[in-house]
Design a protein around this motif. Sequence first.
Motif, PDB file in Angstrom:
ATOM      1  N   ALA A 307      18.298 -29.877 103.716  1.00  0.00           N
ATOM      2  CA  ALA A 307      17.083 -29.221 103.224  1.00  0.00           C
ATOM      3  C   ALA A 307      17.334 -28.510 101.894  1.00  0.00           C
ATOM      4  O   ALA A 307      16.404 -28.266 101.131  1.00  0.00           O
ATOM      5  CB  ALA A 307      16.572 -28.225 104.256  1.00  0.00           C
ATOM      6  N   ALA A 308      18.593 -28.183 101.614  1.00  0.00           N
ATOM      7  CA  ALA A 308      18.887 -27.468 100.374  1.00  0.00           C
ATOM      8  C   ALA A 308      18.710 -28.411  99.189  1.00  0.00           C
ATOM      9  O   ALA A 308      19.266 -29.501  99.172  1.00  0.00           O
ATOM     10  CB  ALA A 308      20.312 -26.941 100.413  1.00  0.00           C
ATOM     11  N   THR A 309      17.922 -27.978  98.226  1.00  0.00           N
ATOM     12  CA  THR A 309      17.732 -28.825  97.050  1.00  0.00           C
ATOM     13  C   THR A 309      18.809 -28.551  96.007  1.00  0.00           C
ATOM     14  O   THR A 309      19.023 -29.338  95.106  1.00  0.00           O
ATOM     15  CB  THR A 309      16.351 -28.579  96.419  1.00  0.00           C
ATOM     16  N   VAL A 310      19.466 -27.406  96.143  1.00  0.00           N
ATOM     17  CA  VAL A 310      20.569 -27.074  95.252  1.00  0.00           C
ATOM     18  C   VAL A 310      21.775 -26.739  96.123  1.00  0.00           C
ATOM     19  O   VAL A 310      21.745 -25.779  96.878  1.00  0.00           O
ATOM     20  CB  VAL A 310      20.218 -25.875  94.349  1.00  0.00           C
ATOM     21  N   LYS A 311      22.802 -27.580  96.029  1.00  0.00           N
ATOM     22  CA  LYS A 311      24.006 -27.351  96.836  1.00  0.00           C
ATOM     23  C   LYS A 311      25.141 -26.990  95.900  1.00  0.00           C
ATOM     24  O   LYS A 311      25.378 -27.685  94.909  1.00  0.00           O
ATOM     25  CB  LYS A 311      24.362 -28.608  97.621  1.00  0.00           C
ATOM     26  N   VAL A 312      25.817 -25.912  96.227  1.00  0.00           N
ATOM     27  CA  VAL A 312      26.902 -25.447  95.360  1.00  0.00           C
ATOM     28  C   VAL A 312      28.201 -25.489  96.152  1.00  0.00           C
ATOM     29  O   VAL A 312      28.280 -24.981  97.269  1.00  0.00           O
ATOM     30  CB  VAL A 312      26.624 -24.006  94.876  1.00  0.00           C
ATOM     31  N   ILE A 313      29.211 -26.116  95.576  1.00  0.00           N
ATOM     32  CA  ILE A 313      30.536 -26.157  96.205  1.00  0.00           C
ATOM     33  C   ILE A 313      31.509 -25.444  95.274  1.00  0.00           C
ATOM     34  O   ILE A 313      31.584 -25.776  94.095  1.00  0.00           O
ATOM     35  CB  ILE A 313      31.001 -27.622  96.376  1.00  0.00           C
ATOM     36  N   GLY A 314      32.221 -24.483  95.831  1.00  0.00           N
ATOM     37  CA  GLY A 314      33.166 -23.758  94.992  1.00  0.00           C
ATOM     38  C   GLY A 314      34.595 -24.068  95.363  1.00  0.00           C
ATOM     39  O   GLY A 314      34.863 -25.002  96.124  1.00  0.00           O
ATOM     40  N   SER A 315      35.509 -23.275  94.852  1.00  0.00           N
ATOM     41  CA  SER A 315      36.918 -23.552  95.115  1.00  0.00           C
ATOM     42  C   SER A 315      37.260 -23.196  96.557  1.00  0.00           C
ATOM     43  O   SER A 315      36.559 -22.437  97.212  1.00  0.00           O
ATOM     44  CB  SER A 315      37.785 -22.766  94.144  1.00  0.00           C
ATOM     45  N   GLY A 316      38.363 -23.795  97.031  1.00  0.00           N
ATOM     46  CA  GLY A 316      38.877 -23.451  98.350  1.00  0.00           C
ATOM     47  C   GLY A 316      38.247 -24.215  99.498  1.00  0.00           C
ATOM     48  O   GLY A 316      38.252 -23.742 100.626  1.00  0.00           O
ATOM     49  N   ILE A 317      37.680 -25.408  99.222  1.00  0.00           N
ATOM     50  CA  ILE A 317      37.173 -26.246 100.320  1.00  0.00           C
ATOM     51  C   ILE A 317      38.387 -26.808 101.049  1.00  0.00           C
ATOM     52  O   ILE A 317      39.114 -27.641 100.522  1.00  0.00           O
ATOM     53  CB  ILE A 317      36.304 -27.409  99.764  1.00  0.00           C
TER      54      ILE A 317
END
Length: 428
Positions: A307-317
């Motif tokens: 449902a999120a239209t903006v997905k943000v992935i940061g460091s440390g996945i």
Amino acid sequence: MIVAIMAPRSGKTSGLAIPAILAAPGPVLLTSNKAANDAYTTTVDARAKVGTVWTLDPQQIAHHPREMWWDILADARDLAGAKRLAGHFVTASVDESSGSDFWSTAASNTLGALFLAAASHRRPITDVLAWLASPADRTPVDLLADAGHHAVAAQLQGTVSGATETRDGIYETARQYASCLLDPEIAAWVTPTPGLPEFEPFDFATSRDTLYLLSKDGGGSASAIIAAAADAVMRAAVIVAERSGGRLDPPALCVLDEAANVCRISDLPDLYSHLGSRGVIPMTILQSYRQGQRCWGDTGMDALWSAATVKVIGSGIDDADFADKLSRQIGEHDVQTTSVSTSDGGKSTSVSMRTERILPPDAIRALPKGKILLFATGLKVAMLDLKPWFKEPSAKEIGPASARATKAITERALAKATTDRDDFGLAT
Ligand SMILES: Nc1ncnc2c1ncn2[C@@H]1O[C@H](COP(=O)(O)OP(=O)(O)OP(=O)(O)O)[C@@H](O)[C@H]1O
Ligand SMILES: [Mg+2]
């Protein structure tokens, strides 16, 4: 509609939450589990300039004096609302996996019935605690019947007059879920208090006010109150938007920082699909995809993520499967490889093409601090630099303001410690 997944200390608050709050043109809601040197202290001054600041601090994270109250039972006057409120108390205490066993379900139903009984007669939430303490008390059954909720009254009566062990088990479970309200200091924040201003979610939606919802981590804590308040604000905003042409203008920003720790709204994934088209911008910040799965279950987290239209992935996945899934979404590209071979007759060069991942999973897992991957609907994936508030020119004013607000918290904590010591007759 934003979902961000970034490891601890990777800039979630300073790079996402705070810049979004400082730029927000309309009302802002923030959930947080930290006060000093965090989103609350950094934004409170700037937000106080544009509207009223409401701080709901039942666990005294910011040692904020009680200068407001919010009626937690306001939305519980119909069965759906009462059930949702009970759900917040259950979700705050148990993981998604054990939230649907017999005791949880029965306790949730009972809690819902008691909330409905109190709310439909404008009784305070403290009455619910009294009824939980003595299951034999017929008052809630009578109140429900009196308000026309005959089926709920009959159901509650059935629980109360069932086998004693079962009844006691259900009531004990319900008491645990609602245990945070046993603290009168906590209950006071959500109980009508003459003389103090009442926080009204419907007025908030069209204001430029700010609501800070602060709570400690951990099950069974006052985080149920935080989740219920955030839920009430978002639902009220949707209703106000529907009444006024479809969208809130300016939009409302709801930053759910540390969402899985302090703001576990169980139907957040469903809610997400209603919010965007109504001018309510949710920003859910999580530490990992798995943290979301623990909170909303696999299907729930999938729904939230889609449902999120903006997905943000940061460091440390730090999740191989998730990194691989992202890598596949980012896609492949053709790389040209040249090979040279030499033989007696001389050199020959051949050029071939092969496809490889644009960003392999290990590169996603090694994303440096400060970089994010942005997956926005309709756009190619982008790699961006976060711009934390303290690297912006405005930090010259905001930094000192945050330091002042942090100092005020420390002073309030010290003053309180002194009073407590005096109360106990201890030497200073
Ligand atoms: N005012 C500041 N000046 C300089 N560096 C800062 C400032 N505030 C935070 N940082 C640094 O920025 C980094 C990210 O901090 P931030 O609080 O935004 O992370 P977070 O992802 O929200 O962490 P948490 O999981 O603890 O909530 C940290 O390394 C911190 O030391
Ligand atoms: Mg943070």
